[in-house]
Motif scaffolding. Sequence first.
Motif, mmCIF file in Angstrom:
data_model
loop_
_atom_site.group_PDB
_atom_site.id
_atom_site.type_symbol
_atom_site.label_atom_id
_atom_site.label_comp_id
_atom_site.label_asym_id
_atom_site.label_seq_id
_atom_site.Cartn_x
_atom_site.Cartn_y
_atom_site.Cartn_z
ATOM 1 N N ASP A 134 0.705 -1.089 0.035
ATOM 2 C CA ASP A 134 -0.068 -0.145 0.021
ATOM 3 C C ASP A 134 0.692 1.179 0.029
ATOM 4 N N PRO A 135 0.654 2.123 -1.074
ATOM 5 C CA PRO A 135 1.531 3.198 -0.882
ATOM 6 C C PRO A 135 1.649 4.190 0.265
ATOM 7 N N LYS A 136 0.406 4.098 0.917
ATOM 8 C CA LYS A 136 0.487 4.862 2.132
ATOM 9 C C LYS A 136 1.225 4.392 3.398
ATOM 10 N N SER A 137 1.778 3.324 3.031
ATOM 11 C CA SER A 137 2.463 2.598 4.028
ATOM 12 C C SER A 137 3.969 2.554 3.802
ATOM 13 N N VAL A 138 4.360 3.357 2.520
ATOM 14 C CA VAL A 138 5.684 3.573 2.244
ATOM 15 C C VAL A 138 6.263 5.066 2.521
ATOM 16 N N VAL A 139 7.395 5.102 3.194
ATOM 17 C CA VAL A 139 7.967 6.348 3.455
ATOM 18 C C VAL A 139 9.189 6.483 2.353
ATOM 19 N N PHE A 140 9.220 7.843 1.854
ATOM 20 C CA PHE A 140 10.307 8.293 0.695
ATOM 21 C C PHE A 140 11.163 9.358 1.507
ATOM 22 N N SER B 227 2.165 8.056 -2.693
ATOM 23 C CA SER B 227 2.662 8.222 -1.334
ATOM 24 C C SER B 227 2.915 10.009 -1.000
ATOM 25 N N SER B 228 2.129 10.417 0.055
ATOM 26 C CA SER B 228 2.641 11.778 0.516
ATOM 27 C C SER B 228 3.628 11.614 1.354
ATOM 28 N N ASN B 229 4.284 10.681 1.841
ATOM 29 C CA ASN B 229 5.021 10.200 2.859
ATOM 30 C C ASN B 229 6.476 10.767 2.428
ATOM 31 N N LEU B 230 6.817 12.090 2.586
ATOM 32 C CA LEU B 230 7.920 12.796 2.258
ATOM 33 C C LEU B 230 8.842 13.559 3.393
#
Length: 741
Positions: A149-155, A178-181
């Motif tokens: 799930d892209p929402k579980s991935v951090v960049f 993902s918005s996890n930036l």
Amino acid sequence: MRKTEPRKVDIHEYKHPTGGWGSVISLIRNSARQGLLFSGIWRTMLRQNKPGGFMCVSCSWAKPANAHPFEFCENGAKATFWEQTTRRCDRAFFEKHTVTELLDWPDHDLELEGRLTEPMRYDPQTDRYAPVAWAEAFREIGAELKALDPKSVVFYTSGRASLETSFMYQLLARIYGSSNLPDSSNMCHESTSVGLPESIGSSVGTVEIEDYDRCDMMFFFGHNTGMNAPRLLHPLQKARQRGTTVVTFDPLPERGLQRFKSPQDPVAMLSGSPGTKMSTDYFQLRGGGDIAAITGIAKGVFALDDAAKAAGAKRVLDTDFIADHTAGFAEFEAFVRATTWAEIEARTGLARADLERVAADYAKAERVIANYGMGLTQHRNGTDNVHMLCNLLLMRGNMGRPGAGISPLRGHSNVQGQRTVGITEKPELAPLDTFAERYRFEPPRETGRATVQTCEGIIDGSVKAFLGLGGNFARAVPETGRVEAAWRDMQLHVEIATKLNRTHLLPGKVTYLLPCISRLERDVQASGEQWLSIEDSTACIHGSFGRRKPPSPHVLSEPRIVAELAKATVDGRSSIPWDAWVADYAVVRDEIEHCYPDDFLGFNTRFRQPGGFRRDIEASRRVWKTGSGRANFLVPPSLEADDNVDLTDERALSLLTIRSNDQFNTTIYGYRDRLRGINGTRMVLLMNEADIARLGLREGQEVALESTAGDGIHRRVGGLRVTPHSIPQAIAPATIPSSTR
């Protein structure tokens, strides 16, 4: 634990200036340790921070158009030596050592092994990293990401990646979904990123390097300039020599803001001069007492204005500026007048007369710059600290005019620029509509994870994958122990890096190390040799051109790695021609200009010019992009910057974490904290002698610290050597690897 050469601990008072021969000797020693003393590295150093050269990978201080012959500082040179080392961390090294064994090595020793030379994949069966082909690594990482799930991935991004790489990386994350930036700025200057927009409508400072030649007064709050931005000492020294008043507030007596001898000045170097006195007044206030100190100065200004008004003289307050450009002044005035001197003196540990004298100096100055660092921002209420410093400048119109303004002194070389081109978890700060229209994809619109939320997600298991573009995340974040313990539950862990560090030794179920070239090194793509760009802390954009040979033919550029990850993960989900972007980075700069036209007009023709080009910082023109349309006086809830600290226990201390001289962020160059006279160890607890006696301790004794946060979590740091130091009582600074003040 790895056996290292025994180090003799030698602690003594350091009485010499910052810079001078101590700095020169330190550079010779560090270059020799990296096998570079008789190499071409010294020719390379002549190109550091110069037009047509490369931009330093250390701090983000401004790069002047008219450079010094040696436009680098001690820490910047150490960063270059550290990265251009002759040592190699290759497959033979990983065949010899298991990850479990390496976890016991000191952080310094891990990076000392040298540059990574080829892509590696962690093998849980052997507990070792083993070589893997680039194509296979990209294919497998892409497959893992597609299954999550892209929402579980951090960049995650550290502060060293270029504008081109950062722009591509955030697009990869958003196309993926993902918005996890999060980035390293979340950990150091998030108070700036939140506080400045609320006060003046800008997330960055208003000061240009030329303003240091025009000001007649400067404040420094909570910044160890001599260690963290030593090149700033040159314009500061010139300002002092022409009579500029400099007032410093810091619990510790940092040498850079006390005495400086410029290595650029042969006469000074060959003389017995003690160096330039850098601060007119240096006040060692109690930790967390900054709001109270600023309130005291403001209170003094109000008193002087009252006297001027009563005498029919010129007002001390800039009443026209306040009326035409600000909101909230009445509430701020009421707060300051209601705060008693007894409260201010108790919280700061400073005398009323001293703060009134500073107020008198401020009242006479026409152009004032306020510089600050992480001593102001890394607090629970750090945003209030930033607001209050803005309030002080707004009182006399010292915002948005030549020679005056607010100057947050950032850390990593491009940490500010990454935010400029889209590295942000906040959707309102990125031009998502432009991205959607130009690149034909729908970006996620929800708020993503910043660093704190990423840590929480790793601990509770909701973060399933972590991609790191540089940095040493686990060592830099709060709750290091809890984060490290939970890390192995993640499905995927990918690191783009130049050297091995502690975070790389925390494998997930699938783990890759992807080695990249440095911005000092030759980057050749299909169209030829490439330029990169970075933004300094004064919002100027500079070109950077590397010429040194990469450490191995098997390392790739950061833009190439990002593009290959994108092709393996989100190919066909946007109109971005990843190969064309990698072939010529000028194409990426054209795209940045299109998406951010106000900041990057003429990007490709302007970024190589001496001194770079400055972004349009509207607050510098007294255009306030706030909700009120004005610069806002904002009132703190109290004088406390750390209102969660309970010091009622007589054994309680307020802990400050600090850098040593041989350190930049989590990178440990050595064990010589020259400017504090501490050699051979980093595990020290600096204490006031009265506190040592009160607690029944003795110099040299090893002690442990335990947290009194009261949240039920046990936090403990042991092996700290009690060391007397000139600091206020009930404060205990310690050197800790992740500290960045």
